[in-house]
Enzyme design. Sequence first.
Site, PDB file in Angstrom:
ATOM      1  N   GLU A   1      -7.598   9.042   3.023  1.00  0.00           N
ATOM      2  CA  GLU A   1      -7.287   8.631   1.663  1.00  0.00           C
ATOM      3  C   GLU A   1      -8.510   8.174   0.879  1.00  0.00           C
ATOM      4  OE1 GLU A   1      -2.778   6.895   2.389  1.00  0.00           O
ATOM      5  OE2 GLU A   1      -4.450   5.484   2.338  1.00  0.00           O
TER       6      GLU A   1
ATOM      7  N   CYS B   1       0.843  -1.193   0.000  1.00  0.00           N
ATOM      8  CA  CYS B   1       0.000   0.000   0.000  1.00  0.00           C
ATOM      9  C   CYS B   1       0.878   1.243   0.000  1.00  0.00           C
ATOM     10  CB  CYS B   1      -0.951   0.010   1.187  1.00  0.00           C
ATOM     11  SG  CYS B   1      -0.471  -0.981   2.599  1.00  0.00           S
TER      12      CYS B   1
END
Length: 237
Positions: free
Chosen positions: A161, A100
């Site tokens: 995010e 990620c």
Amino acid sequence: MKFILKSLGTLPVRRFLSTVPKPLNPVQEAALEERCILVDQNDRECGYASKRDCHRLVNGQIPLHRAFSVFLFNTKDELLLQQRSSTKITFPDHYTNSCCSHPLYEIENERNDLEGAKSAACRRLIFELGIPKDQCHPKDLQYITRIRYMSEGDGTWGEHEIDYIFILHKDVTLDPNPDEVNTALYIPKTKIYTFLKNLNHPITPWFNLIVQNELTNWWENLRSLEKVMNHKKIITY
């Protein structure tokens, strides 16, 4: 699905918090100067800010920025998990999904929404997990959906995010970068609950949300991913 929800619900809150090593690792601190892509709630680009500014809480706020998360399954349908390095500034030592990170504003082709996120994902898979370039191509990444979430982390460093979710389903060669990854291991679906429940380390907040709400469905449909794709709606937690 109820099985995972019930089981993870018993994990203490402290296991999802981050502790920041001090002093900051110079390699990781230098990476804070990379520029993330700022977006609005509909994932439209609206500027950039340093990784430092995109992850540091200021008056309880963090700028919304674009990210990606890769779930790498081998041909045995086992999921690769990684434990983040203890030198990471955000969520050190936490277990999380395979890879990620963020598309970067300064890399022009990574600003191209979906294709940019795929390019960034391949870049980081190569960098973090040491996957050879010839085994990692954007076309191999199956785009599932986007999620939006916020976590205050340890109260200093956190996340806010819109996260592009990709599944990579193939056998690859691994050579993890110790500056990024402490541990990488494959877990079968039948053992994921036991593994997460008995960890002596935290798991990242985005991975926790996905495990609770989405992962079982994705895992059960690895060979028919079109059934779980959601390309229109940004899932908000």
